[in-house]
Scaffold this motif. Structure first.
Motif, PDB file in Angstrom:
ATOM      1  N   ASP A 171       0.869  -1.181   0.148  1.00 25.72           N
ATOM      2  CA  ASP A 171       0.033   0.208   0.094  1.00 25.72           C
ATOM      3  C   ASP A 171       0.844   1.237   0.036  1.00 25.72           C
ATOM      4  O   ASP A 171       1.709   1.484   0.850  1.00 25.72           O
ATOM      5  CB  ASP A 171      -0.938   0.046   1.242  1.00 25.72           C
ATOM      6  CG  ASP A 171      -1.555   1.218   1.276  1.00 25.72           C
ATOM      7  OD1 ASP A 171      -1.550   2.357   0.479  1.00 25.72           O
ATOM      8  OD2 ASP A 171      -2.884   0.975   2.215  1.00 25.72           O
ATOM      9  N   GLU A 172       0.827   2.001  -0.959  1.00 22.10           N
ATOM     10  CA  GLU A 172       1.667   3.175  -1.332  1.00 22.10           C
ATOM     11  C   GLU A 172       1.309   4.115  -0.034  1.00 22.10           C
ATOM     12  O   GLU A 172       2.085   5.093   0.396  1.00 22.10           O
ATOM     13  CB  GLU A 172       1.423   4.065  -2.486  1.00 22.10           C
ATOM     14  CG  GLU A 172       2.403   5.079  -2.700  1.00 22.10           C
ATOM     15  CD  GLU A 172       3.780   4.651  -2.793  1.00 22.10           C
ATOM     16  OE1 GLU A 172       4.543   5.406  -2.261  1.00 22.10           O
ATOM     17  OE2 GLU A 172       4.137   3.618  -3.267  1.00 22.10           O
ATOM     18  N   GLY A 173       0.130   4.223   0.590  1.00 20.81           N
ATOM     19  CA  GLY A 173      -0.258   5.050   1.550  1.00 20.81           C
ATOM     20  C   GLY A 173       0.740   4.818   2.979  1.00 20.81           C
ATOM     21  O   GLY A 173       0.881   5.692   3.606  1.00 20.81           O
ATOM     22  N   GLU A 174       0.659   3.476   3.039  1.00 18.82           N
ATOM     23  CA  GLU A 174       1.674   2.935   4.298  1.00 18.82           C
ATOM     24  C   GLU A 174       3.131   3.521   3.948  1.00 18.82           C
ATOM     25  O   GLU A 174       3.812   3.951   4.961  1.00 18.82           O
ATOM     26  CB  GLU A 174       1.657   1.476   4.315  1.00 18.82           C
ATOM     27  CG  GLU A 174       0.232   0.902   4.699  1.00 18.82           C
ATOM     28  CD  GLU A 174      -0.107   1.579   6.022  1.00 18.82           C
ATOM     29  OE1 GLU A 174       0.893   1.277   7.140  1.00 18.82           O
ATOM     30  OE2 GLU A 174      -1.291   2.202   6.334  1.00 18.82           O
ATOM     31  N   ALA A 175       3.518   3.474   2.859  1.00 16.95           N
ATOM     32  CA  ALA A 175       5.179   4.022   2.511  1.00 16.95           C
ATOM     33  C   ALA A 175       5.070   5.563   2.839  1.00 16.95           C
ATOM     34  O   ALA A 175       5.835   5.852   3.399  1.00 16.95           O
ATOM     35  CB  ALA A 175       5.312   3.588   1.023  1.00 16.95           C
ATOM     36  N   ASP A 176       4.241   6.072   2.336  1.00 18.47           N
ATOM     37  CA  ASP A 176       3.964   7.607   2.850  1.00 18.47           C
ATOM     38  C   ASP A 176       3.960   7.823   4.185  1.00 18.47           C
ATOM     39  O   ASP A 176       4.681   8.843   4.815  1.00 18.47           O
ATOM     40  CB  ASP A 176       2.792   8.345   1.978  1.00 18.47           C
ATOM     41  CG  ASP A 176       2.767   8.405   0.478  1.00 18.47           C
ATOM     42  OD1 ASP A 176       4.008   8.157  -0.082  1.00 18.47           O
ATOM     43  OD2 ASP A 176       1.785   8.436  -0.081  1.00 18.47           O
ATOM     44  N   TRP A 177       3.234   6.976   4.883  1.00 19.51           N
ATOM     45  CA  TRP A 177       3.076   7.164   6.455  1.00 19.51           C
ATOM     46  C   TRP A 177       4.550   6.982   6.958  1.00 19.51           C
ATOM     47  O   TRP A 177       4.876   7.757   7.710  1.00 19.51           O
ATOM     48  CB  TRP A 177       1.961   6.144   6.571  1.00 19.51           C
ATOM     49  CG  TRP A 177       2.063   5.980   8.425  1.00 19.51           C
ATOM     50  CD1 TRP A 177       1.246   6.872   9.296  1.00 19.51           C
ATOM     51  CD2 TRP A 177       2.587   5.057   9.043  1.00 19.51           C
ATOM     52  NE1 TRP A 177       1.746   6.338  10.390  1.00 19.51           N
ATOM     53  CE2 TRP A 177       2.512   5.366  10.401  1.00 19.51           C
ATOM     54  CE3 TRP A 177       3.503   4.008   8.682  1.00 19.51           C
ATOM     55  CZ2 TRP A 177       3.140   4.565  11.638  1.00 19.51           C
ATOM     56  CZ3 TRP A 177       3.997   3.119   9.800  1.00 19.51           C
ATOM     57  CH2 TRP A 177       3.810   3.266  10.852  1.00 19.51           C
ATOM     58  N   ALA A 178       5.215   5.880   6.453  1.00 21.82           N
ATOM     59  CA  ALA A 178       6.541   5.778   7.064  1.00 21.82           C
ATOM     60  C   ALA A 178       7.458   6.613   6.715  1.00 21.82           C
ATOM     61  O   ALA A 178       8.261   7.280   7.731  1.00 21.82           O
ATOM     62  CB  ALA A 178       7.085   4.366   6.483  1.00 21.82           C
ATOM     63  N   ARG A 179       7.354   7.256   5.784  1.00 22.99           N
ATOM     64  CA  ARG A 179       8.256   8.424   5.123  1.00 22.99           C
ATOM     65  C   ARG A 179       8.023   9.584   6.429  1.00 22.99           C
ATOM     66  O   ARG A 179       8.929  10.254   6.870  1.00 22.99           O
ATOM     67  CB  ARG A 179       7.877   9.174   4.046  1.00 22.99           C
ATOM     68  CG  ARG A 179       8.611   8.261   2.851  1.00 22.99           C
ATOM     69  CD  ARG A 179       8.312   8.758   1.448  1.00 22.99           C
ATOM     70  NE  ARG A 179       8.998   7.810   0.265  1.00 22.99           N
ATOM     71  CZ  ARG A 179       8.250   6.964  -0.250  1.00 22.99           C
ATOM     72  NH1 ARG A 179       7.171   6.729  -0.027  1.00 22.99           N
ATOM     73  NH2 ARG A 179       8.879   6.176  -1.359  1.00 22.99           N
ATOM     74  N   GLN A 180       6.381   9.773   6.632  1.00 20.10           N
ATOM     75  CA  GLN A 180       6.351  10.816   7.322  1.00 20.10           C
ATOM     76  C   GLN A 180       6.827  10.619   8.880  1.00 20.10           C
ATOM     77  O   GLN A 180       7.121  11.589   9.576  1.00 20.10           O
ATOM     78  CB  GLN A 180       4.674  11.108   7.462  1.00 20.10           C
ATOM     79  CG  GLN A 180       4.129  12.049   8.323  1.00 20.10           C
ATOM     80  CD  GLN A 180       4.564  13.590   7.882  1.00 20.10           C
ATOM     81  OE1 GLN A 180       4.892  13.811   6.992  1.00 20.10           O
ATOM     82  NE2 GLN A 180       4.966  14.558   8.840  1.00 20.10           N
TER      83      GLN A 180
END
Length: 194
Positions: A171-180
């Motif tokens: 899930d790309e949203g999870e990758a974005d969350w991890a970056r944040q």
């Protein structure tokens, strides 16, 4: 006249074939014969390069760790210390399909450490290097000397947790969350400075 081969290149090609077998079928499926088939080599050719399964697993583990280190060295420093730290940290967690596959293979190889002690040695060396790298980063972010070890260990634990979390999702949203999460942690460390 026999064909000359680049032994180091051949070793890497064989290690990459092992990674494909592990990713597709799991580490239990790794045999010298299976990896030779995957690499398109005769069994004797592979045994000329790696005499045993343990030799092959050990080299493959060390090569994977070397590739991660090389990627980190290619990150150029930024004027903004926080931006630089986040970019480095992003290379240590599986944010893409390729890095998730790499992480899965890495975990599988580490699971072989009881059977192949050399893998345990490589794993322990990599974990110590990561911990030291986290402590250096925390120091560069300006954290007080008496808190560097604690904050470095905390950052290391955060990376491990994010890596495990991300390894089971695309899930790309999870990758974005991890970056944040990484950006917020780096900012917290840089802002605290004491």
């Amino acid at each position: 006249m026999p064909k000359l081969i680049d032994l180091e290149q051949r070793r890497e090609e064989i290690a990459e074939a092992l990674w494909r077998v592990v990713e597709r079928d799991g580490v239990a499926a790794v045999s010298v014969r299976r990896v030779a088939d995957e690499a398109g080599l005769a069994l004797g050719s592979l045994r000329h390069v790696f005499a045993t399964r343990a030799d092959l697993l050990t080299f493959s583990t060390e090569l994977m760790l070397q590739k991660v280190t090389e990627r980190l060295r290619q990150v150029h420093p930024h004027a903004d210390v926080e931006e630089h730290a986040v970019e480095l940290l992003e290379h240590l967690i599986p944010l893409t399909a390729a890095s998730r596959a790499e992480f899965a293979v890495n975990l599988a190889l580490y699971a072989e450490a009881p059977a192949v002690p050399e893998i345990g040695i490589a794993r322990d060396r990599a974990m110590a290097a990561l911990r030291q790298g986290c402590e250096r980063m925390v120091h560069q972010l300006g954290v007080a000397a008496e808190r560097v070890e604690l904050e470095g260990r905390r950052l290391h634990a955060l990376l491990d947790g994010l890596a495990l979390h991300l390894s089971s999702t695309d899930d790309e949203g999870e990758a974005d969350w991890a970056r944040q999460v990484l950006a917020e942690e780096v900012h917290r460390l840089h802002a605290a400075k004491s």
